[in-house]
Write a protein that holds these residues in place. Sequence first.
Motif, PDB file in Angstrom:
ATOM      1  N   SER A 115       0.806  -1.225   0.000  1.00  0.00           N
ATOM      2  CA  SER A 115       0.000   0.000   0.000  1.00  0.00           C
ATOM      3  C   SER A 115       0.838   1.273   0.000  1.00  0.00           C
ATOM      4  O   SER A 115       0.289   2.368  -0.094  1.00  0.00           O
ATOM      5  N   TRP A 116       2.159   1.160   0.092  1.00  0.00           N
ATOM      6  CA  TRP A 116       3.008   2.353   0.099  1.00  0.00           C
ATOM      7  C   TRP A 116       2.892   3.076  -1.240  1.00  0.00           C
ATOM      8  O   TRP A 116       3.024   2.473  -2.305  1.00  0.00           O
ATOM      9  N   THR A 117       2.696   4.380  -1.182  1.00  0.00           N
ATOM     10  CA  THR A 117       2.495   5.164  -2.409  1.00  0.00           C
ATOM     11  C   THR A 117       3.644   6.141  -2.632  1.00  0.00           C
ATOM     12  O   THR A 117       4.566   5.869  -3.387  1.00  0.00           O
ATOM     13  N   ASP A 118       3.603   7.315  -1.993  1.00  0.00           N
ATOM     14  CA  ASP A 118       4.644   8.334  -2.168  1.00  0.00           C
ATOM     15  C   ASP A 118       5.688   8.173  -1.073  1.00  0.00           C
ATOM     16  O   ASP A 118       5.390   8.352   0.110  1.00  0.00           O
ATOM     17  N   TYR A 119       6.911   7.882  -1.473  1.00  0.00           N
ATOM     18  CA  TYR A 119       7.970   7.704  -0.475  1.00  0.00           C
ATOM     19  C   TYR A 119       9.329   7.798  -1.142  1.00  0.00           C
ATOM     20  O   TYR A 119       9.436   7.892  -2.372  1.00  0.00           O
ATOM     21  N   GLN A 120      10.365   7.767  -0.316  1.00  0.00           N
ATOM     22  CA  GLN A 120      11.744   7.712  -0.788  1.00  0.00           C
ATOM     23  C   GLN A 120      12.388   6.455  -0.221  1.00  0.00           C
ATOM     24  O   GLN A 120      12.239   6.146   0.958  1.00  0.00           O
ATOM     25  N   SER A 138      24.908  -4.928 -20.171  1.00  0.00           N
ATOM     26  CA  SER A 138      23.502  -4.746 -19.810  1.00  0.00           C
ATOM     27  C   SER A 138      23.140  -5.364 -18.465  1.00  0.00           C
ATOM     28  O   SER A 138      21.997  -5.256 -18.014  1.00  0.00           O
ATOM     29  N   SER A 139      24.097  -6.031 -17.834  1.00  0.00           N
ATOM     30  CA  SER A 139      23.847  -6.582 -16.502  1.00  0.00           C
ATOM     31  C   SER A 139      23.591  -5.438 -15.527  1.00  0.00           C
ATOM     32  O   SER A 139      24.061  -4.309 -15.730  1.00  0.00           O
ATOM     33  N   LEU A 140      22.882  -5.723 -14.434  1.00  0.00           N
ATOM     34  CA  LEU A 140      22.550  -4.631 -13.527  1.00  0.00           C
ATOM     35  C   LEU A 140      22.487  -5.088 -12.081  1.00  0.00           C
ATOM     36  O   LEU A 140      22.230  -6.247 -11.759  1.00  0.00           O
ATOM     37  N   VAL A 141      22.730  -4.118 -11.211  1.00  0.00           N
ATOM     38  CA  VAL A 141      22.522  -4.237  -9.771  1.00  0.00           C
ATOM     39  C   VAL A 141      21.780  -2.977  -9.367  1.00  0.00           C
ATOM     40  O   VAL A 141      22.222  -1.860  -9.700  1.00  0.00           O
ATOM     41  N   GLY A 142      20.662  -3.093  -8.673  1.00  0.00           N
ATOM     42  CA  GLY A 142      19.904  -1.879  -8.424  1.00  0.00           C
ATOM     43  C   GLY A 142      18.890  -1.970  -7.304  1.00  0.00           C
ATOM     44  O   GLY A 142      18.832  -2.940  -6.543  1.00  0.00           O
ATOM     45  N   LEU A 143      18.071  -0.921  -7.252  1.00  0.00           N
ATOM     46  CA  LEU A 143      17.086  -0.684  -6.207  1.00  0.00           C
ATOM     47  C   LEU A 143      15.740  -0.441  -6.883  1.00  0.00           C
ATOM     48  O   LEU A 143      15.685   0.136  -7.970  1.00  0.00           O
ATOM     49  N   SER A 144      14.652  -0.892  -6.249  1.00  0.00           N
ATOM     50  CA  SER A 144      13.339  -0.657  -6.847  1.00  0.00           C
ATOM     51  C   SER A 144      12.383  -0.028  -5.844  1.00  0.00           C
ATOM     52  O   SER A 144      12.540  -0.162  -4.632  1.00  0.00           O
ATOM     53  N   ALA A 145      11.375   0.664  -6.393  1.00  0.00           N
ATOM     54  CA  ALA A 145      10.321   1.292  -5.596  1.00  0.00           C
ATOM     55  C   ALA A 145       8.979   0.993  -6.259  1.00  0.00           C
ATOM     56  O   ALA A 145       8.912   0.684  -7.449  1.00  0.00           O
ATOM     57  N   ARG A 146       7.908   1.104  -5.489  1.00  0.00           N
ATOM     58  CA  ARG A 146       6.558   0.800  -5.975  1.00  0.00           C
ATOM     59  C   ARG A 146       6.530  -0.520  -6.755  1.00  0.00           C
ATOM     60  O   ARG A 146       6.018  -0.598  -7.873  1.00  0.00           O
ATOM     61  N   SER A 147       7.083  -1.546  -6.149  1.00  0.00           N
ATOM     62  CA  SER A 147       7.060  -2.873  -6.773  1.00  0.00           C
ATOM     63  C   SER A 147       5.658  -3.439  -6.597  1.00  0.00           C
ATOM     64  O   SER A 147       5.323  -4.010  -5.555  1.00  0.00           O
ATOM     65  N   ALA A 148       4.824  -3.263  -7.620  1.00  0.00           N
ATOM     66  CA  ALA A 148       3.442  -3.725  -7.554  1.00  0.00           C
ATOM     67  C   ALA A 148       3.366  -5.240  -7.680  1.00  0.00           C
ATOM     68  O   ALA A 148       2.395  -5.850  -7.242  1.00  0.00           O
ATOM     69  N   SER A 149       4.366  -5.841  -8.298  1.00  0.00           N
ATOM     70  CA  SER A 149       4.493  -7.295  -8.382  1.00  0.00           C
ATOM     71  C   SER A 149       5.974  -7.583  -8.583  1.00  0.00           C
ATOM     72  O   SER A 149       6.798  -6.670  -8.606  1.00  0.00           O
ATOM     73  N   GLY A 156       3.379   0.222  -4.030  1.00  0.00           N
ATOM     74  CA  GLY A 156       4.101  -1.036  -4.004  1.00  0.00           C
ATOM     75  C   GLY A 156       5.267  -1.028  -3.047  1.00  0.00           C
ATOM     76  O   GLY A 156       5.618  -0.005  -2.445  1.00  0.00           O
ATOM     77  N   ARG A 157       5.887  -2.199  -2.920  1.00  0.00           N
ATOM     78  CA  ARG A 157       6.980  -2.406  -1.978  1.00  0.00           C
ATOM     79  C   ARG A 157       8.318  -1.907  -2.529  1.00  0.00           C
ATOM     80  O   ARG A 157       8.414  -1.498  -3.677  1.00  0.00           O
ATOM     81  N   ILE A 158       9.333  -1.983  -1.707  1.00  0.00           N
ATOM     82  CA  ILE A 158      10.694  -1.703  -2.141  1.00  0.00           C
ATOM     83  C   ILE A 158      11.358  -3.017  -2.536  1.00  0.00           C
ATOM     84  O   ILE A 158      10.893  -4.100  -2.166  1.00  0.00           O
ATOM     85  N   GLY A 159      12.466  -2.926  -3.291  1.00  0.00           N
ATOM     86  CA  GLY A 159      13.140  -4.134  -3.707  1.00  0.00           C
ATOM     87  C   GLY A 159      14.621  -3.929  -3.970  1.00  0.00           C
ATOM     88  O   GLY A 159      15.074  -2.808  -4.241  1.00  0.00           O
ATOM     89  N   LEU A 160      15.361  -5.017  -3.878  1.00  0.00           N
ATOM     90  CA  LEU A 160      16.770  -5.090  -4.251  1.00  0.00           C
ATOM     91  C   LEU A 160      16.842  -6.040  -5.445  1.00  0.00           C
ATOM     92  O   LEU A 160      16.254  -7.122  -5.417  1.00  0.00           O
ATOM     93  N   VAL A 161      17.570  -5.657  -6.498  1.00  0.00           N
ATOM     94  CA  VAL A 161      17.472  -6.372  -7.773  1.00  0.00           C
ATOM     95  C   VAL A 161      18.852  -6.589  -8.381  1.00  0.00           C
ATOM     96  O   VAL A 161      19.719  -5.706  -8.315  1.00  0.00           O
ATOM     97  N   THR A 162      19.048  -7.755  -8.989  1.00  0.00           N
ATOM     98  CA  THR A 162      20.218  -7.980  -9.845  1.00  0.00           C
ATOM     99  C   THR A 162      19.769  -8.732 -11.095  1.00  0.00           C
ATOM    100  O   THR A 162      18.755  -9.430 -11.091  1.00  0.00           O
ATOM    101  N   SER A 163      20.539  -8.596 -12.161  1.00  0.00           N
ATOM    102  CA  SER A 163      20.309  -9.369 -13.378  1.00  0.00           C
ATOM    103  C   SER A 163      21.659  -9.693 -14.002  1.00  0.00           C
ATOM    104  O   SER A 163      22.405  -8.772 -14.378  1.00  0.00           O
ATOM    105  N   PRO A 213       1.733   5.227   4.237  1.00  0.00           N
ATOM    106  CA  PRO A 213       1.206   4.905   5.560  1.00  0.00           C
ATOM    107  C   PRO A 213       2.353   4.550   6.485  1.00  0.00           C
ATOM    108  O   PRO A 213       3.153   3.663   6.189  1.00  0.00           O
ATOM    109  N   THR A 214       2.492   5.226   7.589  1.00  0.00           N
ATOM    110  CA  THR A 214       3.583   4.959   8.504  1.00  0.00           C
ATOM    111  C   THR A 214       3.323   3.673   9.255  1.00  0.00           C
ATOM    112  O   THR A 214       2.197   3.272   9.489  1.00  0.00           O
ATOM    113  N   THR A 215       4.412   2.998   9.640  1.00  0.00           N
ATOM    114  CA  THR A 215       4.319   1.746  10.355  1.00  0.00           C
ATOM    115  C   THR A 215       4.333   2.011  11.847  1.00  0.00           C
ATOM    116  O   THR A 215       5.306   2.554  12.363  1.00  0.00           O
ATOM    117  N   PRO A 216       3.283   1.685  12.591  1.00  0.00           N
ATOM    118  CA  PRO A 216       3.274   1.959  14.017  1.00  0.00           C
ATOM    119  C   PRO A 216       4.290   1.105  14.737  1.00  0.00           C
ATOM    120  O   PRO A 216       4.592  -0.012  14.300  1.00  0.00           O
TER     121      PRO A 216
END
Length: 464
Positions: free
Chosen positions: A85-90, A104-115, A187-194, A213-216
């Motif tokens: 459910s996270w929408t606007d964030y850093q 073309s190989s990559l190592v990276g970071l993802s945001a709003r991972s809907a799937s 969506g969620r955050i993610g760590l990615v490699t290819s 939405p903040t996490t209590p």
Amino acid sequence: MQLRRTHRRALAAAFTAGATAAVLAAGMASSASAATVFSDDFNDGDASGWSKSGGTWSVVTDTSGVFQQSNAGSELTRQFAGQTSWTDYQVQARVKPLSFGSSSSLVGLSARSASSTKMYRLALLGSGQAELQAVNGSQITSLGSASVGAAAGSWYTLRIETAGSTIRGFVNGTQVGSGTSSLASAGRIGLVTSYASGSFDDVAVDSSGGTTPTTPPSTTPPSTTAPPTTPPPTTPPPTNPPANWPTPTGNYKVDATIDVPVSLDGGLKRYYGIGDGGQGESQDPMFVLAPGATLRNVIIGAPAGDGVHCEGNCTLVNVWWEDVGEDAATFRGGTTYTVDGGGARSASDKVFQHNGGGTLYIRNFRVESSGKLYRACGNCSTSYQRHVVMDNVTATSTKMLAGINTNWGDTARFSRITILNDPNRTTRICVKYKGVPKGSEPTEIGEGADGTNCLYSTSDIIWR
């Protein structure tokens, strides 16, 4: 899924190693309105709270604890955390490529991972470029790129900012890409490699974008809202659990997690092939259901990894688990989940793991030779109030039907429960625990009907 301890620390301390003053000035620490909703520095030696899809991941020591993906031959590997459910964030992390198989190989970071295949990604490429990407399966759209001299063996601080349809990417405090996209609104955050290996550290998420939405804190009890007493009105009336397990109409070997964005009808085929069939943690799930999705008429064989993951509200209709591995299904991120029909057997620990909030309905279901049918998470990073409603359930050789955390207001309601072949009545209907902060272990504090948390009468339980 057994939940283990993960060390979380405040954002102000999260970027000590390798972070420059310029990065701190340009990054999340500069926002007075920022609210930290997630952080992980892996210094406790584990990666609890992360969900793997592909690759070989482990927490190793590189001056301090880091999360490392070591299989450079994997086409695509991901680790996800946070809430759907996270929408606007850093989100910010330190990233160190260890090897690139090609330009073309990559190592990276993802945001709003809907799937597992739809996300915004900031990638360090083997060509030395950094590229901000909108990823939708095999379709990748560049939102901007810049040469950053990305090289194996060096640490880089990556940050993605999401605000409405605007997506921005930064490397070491310098913007490398910006664009607008409607691909994913949450969506969620993610760590990615290819086709690369890499290390990740000091991951942090804050809500300075505005609407995350903040996490209590896990020590703060959630609100006390009574669960619904009847199933959702849109579902069909109950029928008796089938007396016999279904015969598969065919077999389907699964080599990677299957995403279910809307619905999947398996035609009672047997799906198998994920994981090792054991209780090992961080196995890939067989199916990942997007919020609102339905999975029906599926037989899940062995090995089945971590079974089914529901990322939001979901419905499982006539789903059968022949041999539960890690868990049959994990529910998180939603408010209402329904399991209607089907059955599960040979779960050495538990069948259904409830990590998110809301209510899980289990009806017309068979459980055999298992530890627990249902467990409300007692030490997740967020202390939700959770509810389960069981109706028309048949249990054989099962130690416990439900484990709940009464100090958080959890409830379990039972009707038309049949316990077979238990003349000494050793099956425990409702066991109460004291929920604890992440990193500790919940303690058992009682069991049995009490009219408040464990809701049933003697007539609701039939022993045969």
